[in-house]
Design an enzyme around this catalytic site. Structure first.
Site, PDB file in Angstrom:
ATOM      1  N   ASP A  53       0.818  -1.210   0.000  1.00 27.50           N
ATOM      2  CA  ASP A  53       0.000   0.000   0.000  1.00 27.50           C
ATOM      3  C   ASP A  53       0.854   1.263   0.000  1.00 27.50           C
ATOM      4  OD1 ASP A  53      -2.234  -1.593   0.032  1.00 27.50           O
ATOM      5  OD2 ASP A  53      -3.232  -0.474   1.630  1.00 27.50           O
ATOM      6  N   ASN A  97      -4.794  -2.119  -4.706  1.00 22.68           N
ATOM      7  CA  ASN A  97      -5.968  -2.239  -3.839  1.00 22.68           C
ATOM      8  C   ASN A  97      -5.803  -1.373  -2.603  1.00 22.68           C
ATOM      9  OD1 ASN A  97      -8.507  -3.152  -3.159  1.00 22.68           O
ATOM     10  ND2 ASN A  97      -7.830  -5.118  -2.335  1.00 22.68           N
ATOM     11  N   ASP A 320     -10.972  -2.636  11.788  1.00 21.52           N
ATOM     12  CA  ASP A 320      -9.910  -3.556  11.356  1.00 21.52           C
ATOM     13  C   ASP A 320      -9.539  -4.533  12.464  1.00 21.52           C
ATOM     14  OD1 ASP A 320      -9.830  -2.458   8.844  1.00 21.52           O
ATOM     15  OD2 ASP A 320      -8.140  -1.129   9.265  1.00 21.52           O
ATOM     16  N   GLU A 348     -11.242  -4.680   1.530  1.00 23.24           N
ATOM     17  CA  GLU A 348     -10.544  -5.429   0.491  1.00 23.24           C
ATOM     18  C   GLU A 348     -11.400  -6.546  -0.101  1.00 23.24           C
ATOM     19  OE1 GLU A 348      -7.237  -3.420   2.716  1.00 23.24           O
ATOM     20  OE2 GLU A 348      -9.292  -4.059   3.056  1.00 23.24           O
ATOM     21  N   HIS A 395      -5.149  -9.072   3.420  1.00 21.24           N
ATOM     22  CA  HIS A 395      -4.062  -9.271   4.376  1.00 21.24           C
ATOM     23  C   HIS A 395      -4.564  -9.570   5.783  1.00 21.24           C
ATOM     24  CE1 HIS A 395      -4.337  -4.808   5.634  1.00 21.24           C
ATOM     25  NE2 HIS A 395      -5.285  -5.026   4.752  1.00 21.24           N
ATOM     26  N   ARG A 396      -5.647  -8.927   6.209  1.00 20.70           N
ATOM     27  CA  ARG A 396      -6.099  -9.084   7.591  1.00 20.70           C
ATOM     28  C   ARG A 396      -6.717 -10.467   7.832  1.00 20.70           C
ATOM     29  NH1 ARG A 396      -4.489  -4.831   9.819  1.00 20.70           N
ATOM     30  NH2 ARG A 396      -4.627  -2.781   8.837  1.00 20.70           N
ATOM     31  N   LYS A 421       0.597  -6.376   1.851  1.00 22.69           N
ATOM     32  CA  LYS A 421      -0.145  -5.105   1.798  1.00 22.69           C
ATOM     33  C   LYS A 421       0.214  -4.204   2.970  1.00 22.69           C
ATOM     34  CE  LYS A 421      -4.925  -3.368   1.579  1.00 22.69           C
ATOM     35  NZ  LYS A 421      -4.791  -2.553   0.362  1.00 22.69           N
TER      36      LYS A 421
END
Length: 675
Positions: A53, A97, A320, A348, A395-396, A421
């Site tokens: 990112d 993204n 998040d 995402e 990614h999370r 990311k």
């Protein structure tokens, strides 16, 4: 940056403990880069996050003519600000993204008097941006959609900008829209106001924006929480800025400490952080975890007693980090409700759908709503082993599901490289604070016809463990000896045959030299020969390592003589299964009759008693209960009841054994182990 294979298999983990220095915050890194680029003067940025990112933002700024000097230490950049006017007035920008790059750049470029096209990956083109575009159009910006209305890609052209009237923007879809508008408006050089319509979600992220804008010389005032007033001033470099560690990334390690014993300490973020996700610690405390906040560190450990508590929380302020709580819910003592998380749907991926899907794979019951999830952990936190987690290029999801391994089960993460990311070496750091679990073994012994094989297989199926029927190995040796003409009275020849035995177990199928032989193993001739073979110590020694090789993650249920005393003396649970001779004879009679074999109950009872005497008195591996084995008399129990008792005993052993391996402070801080 770390490189990962297409899939990453995490082993069962027993404990989490240690320290992790966090990478820089993604939210702070990209905001700081853009503000430094728009400011007057040179800004030296320290501890900048190295990730996809941030790379997209840097590429875009350099394409727009911003001078960036790299070097001077890890994570240090010198950004030469353009004083509100990008040198390049025509450019095509690809932002991948990265919502934290595309959205604020959309606003800044719309007020910059140039012609720009902004695009990203297909998922970026599914993430809404219409509310931001509508607000910018109120100011006179000229923005067209190149695809679907309300979504990137975008075409931006010079417009007649006017901010004499307050601009309005919806607040309930994404806080990034307000962030982008606020950061861009100082480029007009005029005082202006922004009115937020509806509920403003993720307020802590707006606090990050306002804090950073103030560091760069623009102080925004607020009235009634929804009206933001900006002065007629531009950005000025603060000279140097140090990026905090990422509080969202901290959540995975803090949760690991709460689930896996701990303590786990994260370095680089603390009680005075400007990031709202530090409030993740409040959620952990609500679950009973022990949390300590320092000036630039946070530490978390498991509860002093019992397991983590269930929760019902409004998580709008930490969307998040809330994903980490959804996985932590697997280890709670009841259903957990995550409320007010509608923003997950425009991230995402649609994170509500994705998280519900993947949580079910590991055994949870999940209720999915428009803006909530209810996660009910599996019984006794018995997670489904070998789940294959799809990550949706998110990614999370990849990072938070790594915590499942702390439940003592192996898990596969598909496309682990998506963590690039925000946290490229996440799995390396995670490995540094976790301890792989020894593969557990349940050893079940008992006299003939006690039901130990049936119960052992049922327990293995319930746990997802491998199953070893040691009796089948001796039957295979006997069958091979009969086929090869090996003398059953020659121990050394039989031992050589056992050592070279070409056999495999594939579910219910038993293969000898590639041939299915399960029916042949149950013939009377093979049964009699197996009894003779199993009494020979050289044969038992030859099969010892072969039996131990069955011990593979996530665990093994081993059925047979001397499983707990010789083959697996360190077995986590040892069970001696028995029943009255009359009950065992009745079971054997039922089995034979079901197979169409005529048998008399008195004769079978006589045979059972005789075999008990013979097995107890033989020289090699006599029938005897291990001193540390738990006795289970199944005379009045069904198979399900007997298996349930073994599973309950195993749950007890899982909660005790890992802690016994720890000492001193580590044991005190571990709380209840869930591996």
């Amino acid at each position: 940056m770390a490189s990962y294979p297409p899939v990453l298999d995490l082993p069962p983990l027993a404990h989490a403990q240690g320290s992790v220095r966090l990478p820089g915050s993604k939210s702070i890194s990209n905001r700081t880069l853009l503000l430094a680029a728009l400011a007057r003067g040179v800004t030296e940025i320290h501890d900048l996050l190295s990730s996809d990112d941030v790379d997209r933002m840097l590429e875009a700024l350099e394409t727009l003519g911003v001078r960036v000097q790299r070097g001077g230490g890890r994570g240090v950049l010198r950004v030469h600000g353009c004083d509100g006017a990008f040198p390049v007035k025509r450019a095509d920008l690809f932002l991948g993204n990265a919502g934290t790059a595309l959205r604020p750049l959309t606003a800044a470029l719309a007020l910059s008097g140039g012609h720009y096209r902004l695009s990203g990956v297909p998922r970026m083109h599914e993430r809404p941006i219409g509310d931001l575009v509508d607000a910018l159009r109120q100011a006179g910006a000229q923005i067209d959609y190149l695809g679907r209305e309300g979504f990137p890609p975008l075409d931006i052209r010079p417009g007649e900008i006017s901010v004499d009237q307050p601009l309005s923007i919806r607040g309930e879809v994404s806080s990034q829209f307000l962030t982008a508008l606020l950061m861009a408006l100082p480029l007009t050089g005029r005082a202006c106001e922004v009115k937020v319509e509806g509920e403003l979600i993720s307020r802590p992220y707006i606090e990050i924006t306002l804090n950073l804008m103030a560091r760069f010389g623009v102080s925004v005032s607020r009235r009634d929480g929804s009206l933001f007033a900006l002065p007629a001033s531009g950005y000025v470099s603060p000279g140097a800025y140090h990026v905090e560690g990422d509080a969202s990334s901290a959540s995975y390690f803090l949760a690991a400490g709460a689930i896996g014993g701990g303590p786990v300490r994260v370095l680089g973020v603390g009680r005075d952080s400007i990031q709202g996700d530090v409030r993740f610690t409040e959620a952990l405390q609500a679950m009973g975890a022990r949390v300590m906040l320092g000036e630039s560190s946070i530490e978390a450990a498991a509860p002093d007693q019992g397991q983590l508590r269930a929760f019902d929380l409004d998580l709008n302020h930490i969307p998040d980090a809330a994903m980490t709580l959804a996985v932590a819910a697997l280890f709670a003592d009841g259903p957990c409700r995550l409320r007010n998380i509608a923003s997950w749907r425009v991230k995402e991926t649609d994170r509500i759908v994705a998280m519900a899907t993947e949580l079910r794979k590991v055994g949870a019951q999940v209720e999915e709503g428009p803006d909530y999830l209810v996660v009910t952990p599996p019984h006794a936190s018995r997670l489904t082993p070998h789940a294959r987690i799809d990550t949706y290029d998110d990614h999370r999801i990849a990072m938070c599901f790594s915590l499942v391994a702390l439940g003592g089960v192996p898990i596969r993460i598909n496309d682990p490289a998506c963590v690039a990311k925000t946290f490229p070496d996440y799995f390396d750091r995670f490995a540094e604070i976790t301890v792989p679990a020894a593969t557990p073994v349940i050893a079940i012994d008992g006299p003939s016809a006690s039901g130990k094989g049936t119960v052992a297989r049922r327990v293995a199926e319930a746990l997802g463990f491998g199953f070893l029927d040691s009796g089948a190995l001796y039957r295979l040796v006997a069958l091979q000896a009969l086929r090869s003409g090996v003398d059953l009275d020659d121990p050394q020849a039989l031992a050589r045959l056992a050592a070279e035995l070409d056999c495999r177990f594939e579910g219910e199928t038993v293969l000898l030299s590639g041939e299915p032989v399960a029916p042949a193993l149950r013939t009377e001739e093979v049964s009699v020969a197996a009894s003779r073979v199993a009494a020979l110590q050289p044969v038992r020694s030859a099969l010892l390592e072969r039996q131990r090789a069955f011990r593979r993650p996530p665990g093994l249920v081993a059925d047979g003589r001397d499983m707990g005393s010789v083959v697996f003396p360190d077995a986590q649970l040892k069970v001696f299964l028995t029943a009255s001779p009359e009950e065992r004879a009745r079971r054997r009679h039922k089995q034979l009759m079901e197979k169409g074999i005529d048998a008399r109950l008195p004769t079978l009872l006589q045979d059972i008693n005789a075999r008990d005497v013979r097995d107890a008195g033989r020289e090699a591996a006599p029938l005897v209960q291990c001193k540390d084995a738990r006795l289970l008399d199944t005379t009045g129990l069904t198979v399900d009841q007997a298996a349930r008792q073994v599973l309950d005993w195993f749950d007890e052993s899982r909660n005790k054994q890992p802690l016994a391996r720890l000492s001193g402070d580590a044991r005190r801080s571990a709380g209840r182990d869930h591996s």
